[in-house]
Scaffold this motif. Structure first.
Motif, PDB file in Angstrom:
ATOM      1  N   ALA A 331      19.682  55.135  14.472  1.00 41.11           N
ATOM      2  CA  ALA A 331      19.008  55.652  13.279  1.00 41.11           C
ATOM      3  C   ALA A 331      17.988  54.634  12.773  1.00 41.11           C
ATOM      4  N   MET A 332      18.342  53.363  12.827  1.00 35.18           N
ATOM      5  CA  MET A 332      17.421  52.313  12.399  1.00 35.18           C
ATOM      6  C   MET A 332      16.213  52.230  13.332  1.00 35.18           C
ATOM      7  N   PHE A 333      16.455  52.343  14.645  1.00 35.40           N
ATOM      8  CA  PHE A 333      15.348  52.326  15.607  1.00 35.40           C
ATOM      9  C   PHE A 333      14.354  53.452  15.344  1.00 35.40           C
ATOM     10  N   HIS A 334      14.855  54.609  14.872  1.00 35.16           N
ATOM     11  CA  HIS A 334      14.015  55.800  14.786  1.00 35.16           C
ATOM     12  C   HIS A 334      13.596  56.168  13.370  1.00 35.16           C
ATOM     13  N   VAL A 335      13.840  55.283  12.411  1.00 37.47           N
ATOM     14  CA  VAL A 335      13.472  55.609  11.034  1.00 37.47           C
ATOM     15  C   VAL A 335      11.964  55.580  10.835  1.00 37.47           C
ATOM     16  N   ASP A 336      11.228  55.042  11.800  1.00 31.18           N
ATOM     17  CA  ASP A 336       9.762  55.082  11.733  1.00 31.18           C
ATOM     18  C   ASP A 336       9.203  56.343  12.379  1.00 31.18           C
ATOM     19  N   ASN A 337      10.002  57.025  13.178  1.00 33.24           N
ATOM     20  CA  ASN A 337       9.587  58.162  13.988  1.00 33.24           C
ATOM     21  C   ASN A 337       8.255  57.849  14.669  1.00 33.24           C
ATOM     22  N   ALA A 338       7.168  58.438  14.212  1.00 35.18           N
ATOM     23  CA  ALA A 338       5.878  58.297  14.897  1.00 35.18           C
ATOM     24  C   ALA A 338       4.934  57.346  14.193  1.00 35.18           C
ATOM     25  N   TYR A 339       5.405  56.643  13.157  1.00 37.20           N
ATOM     26  CA  TYR A 339       4.494  56.019  12.211  1.00 37.20           C
ATOM     27  C   TYR A 339       4.626  54.493  12.151  1.00 37.20           C
ATOM     28  N   ASN A 340       3.491  53.858  11.902  1.00 37.33           N
ATOM     29  CA  ASN A 340       3.458  52.414  11.720  1.00 37.33           C
ATOM     30  C   ASN A 340       3.786  52.112  10.265  1.00 37.33           C
TER      31      ASN A 340
END
Length: 786
Positions: A331-340
């Protein structure tokens, strides 16, 4: 109604016809006809051996406390009962925790969740065992349970310490940002609800051995744990999986307890024992997708560009760790999804509660992080008064950026995917039409959202990124394939068989995929993390290439030609000599090789390259590549009742060079519907005593065919993977589930229109009609207050 199967082509004829059904072709699932006809054999369909017994567990009736009395006399006296087993009767290890210790087969003096197994009863029939288990006399000294994430945070109740990922200086960047936003989202979990509940069938064998038929995604782990509880070597335990009636992650670790209990009972009695959970027990006794309580602080500029982020994620883990450490990490790895997010700090908590241990579920924590990214982007859009899609495009990663865990962004095709879908689905025109409709219609409101998906592919635990395969070529040209992956309906067996057919350039009918068994391919990784085709496809390819290289060397020596003069083509091996081609049927050629003592069997192996991650520094490259895609969803809500309908969904998804477009599109469709169900209708509820209230199909609503959008379009992007995966394909299992986030964002968009899009509504998941109505009423109150 009478079902008839299609005519089976005679084997001699199939051996000679041109090859078909190879990789890249739209081939039906290898068990599709069996599924339709009802002839596919699952564990409960297997003929039971003489003397088979049935095991059921006795469950606790409290959530937390000490066991002061456990009287099983009435259980023993019940009709049909053959044995009653407690923790003291386990001959070996009693703790079967998959990663961290703490998961006991049966409670040891205390109870930590409502329904925790206390003992097992073995009877002549399932019904007798079920009735007998209810006769136990149990008394407790109750304690106050922890039943929510908020309680766990307040009481510092965690299954593992918090973990932090950081890039730059988030605190300073937040303080200096022109604008700041903050918010939170509670994301409820999801019931596994696979069609085949957890089941194992244990059969004692010679020399203290044990054969276990198990509905599991991780046969090697079941093998290891059964060996440990029986105190025997792994080599004496064989676990076999032909197919599962669904897995979704819940059969990665949580198939093991029932296999271990069945094995202990079978070992004691020297009789076969089957352990099958009925639907209600399956829902009470097994883990779900984790709830998450997510909070953020953002620093942005006036255009809506993110400058800094401070994010806190708290997962609802249950009473033991199970796989929660890795799930919260994901979940932490993907909390940015597509965004900087630029300067970023992400903290992840693993909250211990007195509920069943939650576990892997399609996406493995990624969805709970990614929905929060989309929540933040929507909130930014409302704050700066822009279309959410424009804010999303403004904040997309670019090649050369790096994530908050240090992985560089490469081959980033997501902006192109978004632009393509935006044009194909007429986003701008529909946005204008919907805005006007919402302005003039006070009762019906529509919402529109286009959201991206960027999902990392690999196990984040490095050693799991490996696979083996075993290929035999027989003298009639037929091929026997075994690999370490398991089939749960996702089409893995079909895809890997296509790889083998492609490597030998033979008809798919000539390739038989055998059941996954630990005595053929050892030390396997779970079929999870969307890595099944990547790992097992490459391992099978490696085995085929070993055999092919032997055959080519043989052809060189036997026919006096060079390697370049030998090719495999349409069920034949073609030898070119002195300008003339000699076509030998594949079956004839391999028979010739056999008669010249050439080995026609090989074990293949593959390990994923490039990946590494240092958890101490929270940096590295945990993912081999990213699978990407975008979805556009349109919904309509009734502001008087909160009821809604998904009108249209368009999906453009990246699977690289597809191994099987038909199966990939099916996975995308199914993943989207499952994701939509997670965020709209599926609601996990516990009462004040920790009892699961949503413990049946009557109280837990999964999506049905009527929930599928009226207009539903799925297209594959069709760009080869830049990494050296199997035929440059990409994983498809988990990423499509996150396309369901578009529906939730569209619902928020519709509700936001009530207040002229000036405020982002609070809409925790699942967004049931009740929650939608409450959000509408909150917007109406804001609008009325000016």
């Amino acid at each position: 109604m009478t079902f008839t199967s299609s005519r089976v082509t005679p084997w001699a004829e199939r051996r000679q016809r041109p090859a078909k059904g190879k990789s890249g072709k739209e081939l039906a699932h290898e068990s599709a006809e069996k599924h339709v006809l009802g002839t596919a054999v699952y564990i409960d369909d297997m003929p039971e051996l003489a003397g088979t017994l049935h095991a059921v567990v006795g469950k606790s009736s409290i959530s937390c406390g000490l066991i002061t009395k456990l009287d099983l006399a009435a259980v023993w006296a019940s009709p049909g009962v053959v044995d009653v087993v407690t923790l003291d009767d386990v001959p070996g290890e009693t703790d079967i925790g998959p990663v961290y210790k703490g998961d006991l087969i049966f409670a040891d003096g205390r109870v930590d969740f409502h329904g925790q197994p206390l003992f097992a009863v073995v009877a002549e029939s399932f019904d007798q065992a079920k009735r007998a288990a209810l006769q136990a006399q149990v008394e407790y000294q109750q304690e106050e349970p922890i039943l929510s994430v908020e309680q766990a945070l307040q009481q510092n109740s965690f299954v593992n310490p918090a973990h932090t990922m950081q890039k730059g200086d988030a605190v300073s960047a937040l303080a200096s940002a022109p604008r700041q936003l903050h918010g939170q989202l509670y994301v409820r979990g999801q019931e596994q609800f696979y069609l085949e509940t957890q089941i194992s069938y244990a059969i004692p064998g010679e020399d203290d051995g044990m054969q276990v038929y198990c509905s599991t995604q991780h046969p090697s782990e079941v093998q290891k744990l059964v060996a440990e509880v029986l105190d025997i070597p792994l080599s004496l335990v064989t676990v076999e999986v032909r197919r599962m009636g669904g897995g979704f992650g819940g059969k990665e670790t949580q198939a093991a307890p029932w296999a271990c209990i069945a094995a202990v009972c079978a070992n004691r009695l020297q009789r076969p024992v089957k352990m099958r959970l009925d639907r209600q027990d399956d829902m009470v006794l097994t883990g779900k997708r984790h709830d998450f309580l997510n909070r953020y602080q953002l620093g942005i500029n006036d255009d809506g560009k993110i400058l800094a982020a401070d994010i806190e994620l708290a997962g609802f883990c249950g009473y033991t760790a199970d796989l929660s450490d890795a799930i919260v990490d994901r979940a932490m790895f993907h909390v940015d999804n597509a965004y900087n997010l630029h300067d970023t700090r992400v903290i992840g908590h693993r909250c211990r509660t007195n509920t069943v241990s939650n576990t892997a579920f399609r996406g493995f924590g990624g969805p709970q992080g990614m929905i929060f990214a989309e929540c933040m982007l929507d909130d930014i859009a409302r704050a700066v008064g822009k279309d959410p899609l424009d804010v999303r495009k403004l904040n997309l990663y670019q090649d050369g950026d790096s994530t908050h865990y240090g992985q560089p962004i490469e081959n980033y095709i997501l902006p192109e995917i978004i632009d393509t879908l935006e044009a194909d689905c007429d986003y701008r025109q529909r946005r204008a039409e919907i805005t006007e409709l919402n302005r003039t219609n006070p009762w019906k409101k529509r919402g529109l959202a286009l959201t991206p998906v960027r999902f990392g592919i690999s196990f984040t635990l490095q050693f799991l990124n490996q696979a083996g395969a075993l290929v035999h070529v027989y003298t009639d040209g037929s091929v026997h394939l075994s690999h370490g992956g398991t089939e749960m309906g996702q089409g893995l067996y079909t895809k890997v068989a296509q790889v083998v057919a492609n490597e030998f350039n033979i008809d798919i009918d000539m390739v038989r995929v055998a059941a996954t068994t630990t005595d053929k391919v050892p030390n396997t990784s779970p079929t999870a993390a969307s890595s099944g085709s990547d790992l097992n496809g490459k391992a099978a390819q490696n085995a085929c290439q070993i055999i092919k290289s032997r055959l080519v060397v043989f052809a060189e020596q036997h026919f006096g030609v060079n390697a370049s003069d030998v090719r495999f083509d349409n069920n034949h091996v073609v030898i070119t000599k002195d300008g003339a081609e000699q076509w030998l049927a594949f079956s004839d050629f391999v028979d010739l090789a056999y008669r010249n003592r050439i080995s026609l069997s090989a074990a293949g192996f593959y390990s994923t390259p490039k990946i590494h991650y240092d958890r101490d520094t929270a940096s590295g490259r945990p993912f081999f590549y990213y699978a990407m895609g975008a979805a556009c969803a349109e919904v309509e809500i009734d502001t008087l009742t909160g009821e809604y309908k998904v009108l249209r969904t368009d999906i453009l998804h990246d699977v690289g060079t597809s191994l099987n477009p038909a199966i990939d599109i099916g996975q995308i469709e199914g993943g989207f519907v499952q994701g939509m169900g997670w965020l709209t209708t599926e609601e996990l509820l516990w009462d004040g005593q920790g009892r699961l209230s949503s413990a049946s199909a009557a109280t837990y609503k999964i999506p049905t065919s009527v929930d599928v959008p009226e207009h539903f379009s799925v297209r594959l992007f069709g760009r080869p993977n830049a990494e050296e995966t199997i035929y440059h394909s990409k994983a498809v299992g988990e990423p499509p589930l996150m396309h369901g986030i578009a529906v939730w964002c569209a619902l928020r968009d519709a509700v936001a229109s009530v207040a002229d899009y000036k405020v982002s509504p609070q809409l925790d998941t699942p967004a049931t009609p009740e929650r939608v109505l409450n959000a509408v009423m909150a917007m109406q109150s804001l609008q009325a207050g000016g």
